[in-house]
Design a protein around this motif. Structure first.
Motif, PDB file in Angstrom:
ATOM      1  N   LEU A  77       0.850  -1.195   0.000  1.00 32.71           N
ATOM      2  CA  LEU A  77       0.000   0.000   0.000  1.00 32.71           C
ATOM      3  C   LEU A  77       0.879   1.237   0.000  1.00 32.71           C
ATOM      4  O   LEU A  77       2.073   1.178   0.294  1.00 32.71           O
ATOM      5  N   ASP A  78       0.283   2.347  -0.336  1.00 29.85           N
ATOM      6  CA  ASP A  78       0.947   3.651  -0.310  1.00 29.85           C
ATOM      7  C   ASP A  78       0.162   4.567   0.627  1.00 29.85           C
ATOM      8  O   ASP A  78      -1.073   4.498   0.670  1.00 29.85           O
ATOM      9  N   GLY A 102      -6.970  -3.611 -13.063  1.00 32.80           N
ATOM     10  CA  GLY A 102      -6.751  -2.382 -12.306  1.00 32.80           C
ATOM     11  C   GLY A 102      -5.623  -2.528 -11.299  1.00 32.80           C
ATOM     12  O   GLY A 102      -5.142  -3.630 -11.027  1.00 32.80           O
ATOM     13  N   ASP A 103      -5.199  -1.399 -10.726  1.00 31.96           N
ATOM     14  CA  ASP A 103      -4.173  -1.425  -9.682  1.00 31.96           C
ATOM     15  C   ASP A 103      -4.299  -0.187  -8.809  1.00 31.96           C
ATOM     16  O   ASP A 103      -5.027   0.745  -9.124  1.00 31.96           O
ATOM     17  N   ARG A 104      -3.552  -0.165  -7.717  1.00 37.07           N
ATOM     18  CA  ARG A 104      -3.743   0.870  -6.709  1.00 37.07           C
ATOM     19  C   ARG A 104      -3.363   2.263  -7.209  1.00 37.07           C
ATOM     20  O   ARG A 104      -3.824   3.266  -6.657  1.00 37.07           O
ATOM     21  N   ALA A 124      -4.318   0.595  -1.686  1.00 44.33           N
ATOM     22  CA  ALA A 124      -3.836  -0.754  -1.403  1.00 44.33           C
ATOM     23  C   ALA A 124      -4.016  -1.713  -2.576  1.00 44.33           C
ATOM     24  O   ALA A 124      -5.001  -1.640  -3.315  1.00 44.33           O
ATOM     25  N   ASP A 125      -3.047  -2.631  -2.702  1.00 43.91           N
ATOM     26  CA  ASP A 125      -3.216  -3.817  -3.542  1.00 43.91           C
ATOM     27  C   ASP A 125      -4.224  -4.753  -2.892  1.00 43.91           C
ATOM     28  O   ASP A 125      -4.435  -4.711  -1.673  1.00 43.91           O
ATOM     29  N   TYR A 126      -4.787  -5.642  -3.682  1.00 46.45           N
ATOM     30  CA  TYR A 126      -5.498  -6.809  -3.152  1.00 46.45           C
ATOM     31  C   TYR A 126      -5.482  -7.874  -4.236  1.00 46.45           C
ATOM     32  O   TYR A 126      -5.254  -7.579  -5.418  1.00 46.45           O
ATOM     33  N   ASP A 140      -7.921  -9.591   2.338  1.00 41.77           N
ATOM     34  CA  ASP A 140      -6.762  -8.724   2.128  1.00 41.77           C
ATOM     35  C   ASP A 140      -7.051  -7.299   2.587  1.00 41.77           C
ATOM     36  O   ASP A 140      -6.257  -6.693   3.328  1.00 41.77           O
ATOM     37  N   LEU A 141      -8.167  -6.765   2.169  1.00 38.51           N
ATOM     38  CA  LEU A 141      -8.464  -5.368   2.448  1.00 38.51           C
ATOM     39  C   LEU A 141      -8.789  -5.134   3.916  1.00 38.51           C
ATOM     40  O   LEU A 141      -8.472  -4.071   4.474  1.00 38.51           O
TER      41      LEU A 141
END
Length: 323
Positions: A77-78, A102-104, A124-126, A140-141
């Motif tokens: 995550l950022d 898609g992506d974060r 965040a990634d998931y 994940d989230l």
């Protein structure tokens, strides 16, 4: 060839077989902001990409690992935060892409602008359906929310004021995460309360998969994105599709909810029924619909600026009342 074998083969080819579909592997890059712009500018000549530069009063801490999964895979995550160290609410931001693309980085522009308005935002990634099926993304989230709470002091976050925000498939996930506060069946960490949120922001994410307004799960021509995510067609395992619907779980413990919607009605299937339940329990909600706007409205002007304002206004109202 027997009629039975023909039916079996037909079911396999359209993704509605009785056997579970597994993760497809690889990376699906079919959804992108650039691709959406190229598509939508034909119908909306006034379209402009929201300005992506990071505001001067915001700093970004990139690529923080929040969860490790088998085979050494790290989910990251950022964090975007105002440069001042005042204690602030946080927002977990979930990207869209049909649970498989898609992506974060798609949330970076909105994350930066919300941080400039006084929030700590986390993109965040998931795990997508190419890697793992439902409910892995939910687990994940929720783990990301727990990470935010554990690291609240490091980023000047008020752990009592966490919101979850998502677009499209991310909006569906945001609503499901918020409506399953404290439910251990949706939290693999063993400490469900640590992943509770106090507000939901749903940007064009459906609330119910099996619903008269829903267009998800049509496998007549090809396997639908939701079928890939659940691993079964909605006729084969309707109970699974209902379990993954926020409308199934909405109730007295659901936090205040903001709905921002395009003109594409099927993208908010179940919303009015969801709001009716909130009203029964006296839970605050807002709805704002952008007439004639495409599904990807949040990435573009003239809708990005009012989207930002609606989110900010909603959170200020919700979190100021919780002091």
């Amino acid at each position: 060839m027997s009629r039975y074998l023909l039916l079996l083969l037909s079911n396999l080819f359209v993704g509605t077989s009785w056997a579970q579909l597994g993760p497809t592997g690889g990376r699906d890059t079919s959804f992108s902001i650039a691709g959406s712009f190229t598509k939508e500018v034909k119908y909306h000549p006034e379209l402009q990409l929201a300005h992506p530069d990071l505001p001067a009063n915001v700093r970004k801490t990139a690529a923080q690992t929040y969860k490790r999964i088998p085979a050494g895979r790290e989910l990251q995550l950022d964090v975007f935060q105002p440069t001042s160290r005042k204690l602030r609410p946080a927002i977990l931001m979930i990207h869209g892409g049909g649970w498989r693309s898609g992506d974060r980085s798609h949330n970076y522009t909105l994350a930066g602008q919300l941080a400039a308005r006084g929030y700590v935002t986390v993109t965040a990634d998931y795990r997508l359906s190419t890697e793992a099926l439902y409910p892995a993304a939910v687990h994940d989230l929720k783990a990301a929310i727990s990470w935010i709470r554990r690291n609240a002091k490091n980023y000047a976050i008020d752990p009592r004021k966490l919101a979850v925000l998502g677009f499209s498939a991310g909006g569906q996930l945001a609503a499901l995460i918020g409506t399953t506060n404290g439910n251990p069946a949706f939290d693999a960490s063993g400490s469900a309360d640590s992943s509770n949120v106090q507000a939901i922001i749903d940007l064009d994410g459906i609330l119910a998969f099996i619903h008269p307004e829903s267009g998800e799960g049509d496998d007549s021509k090809s396997t639908s994105a939701a079928t890939y995510w659940f691993g079964y067609s909605k006729t084969a395992k309707p109970e699974l599709w209902k379990q993954g619907s926020a409308l199934t779980h909405v109730g007295a413990a659901t936090p205040p909810t903001l709905f921002l919607n395009s003109s594409v009605a099927r993208m908010h299937a179940g919303r009015d029924d969801f709001i009716a339940v909130l009203n029964q329990h006296g839970i605050y909600s807002e709805v704002h619909t952008f007439e004639n706007a495409p599904h990807t409205f949040l990435f573009f002007e003239p809708w990005f600026t009012p989207t930002l304002a609606y989110i900010d206004g909603f959170l200020r109202r919700v979190f100021s009342s919780s002091n």
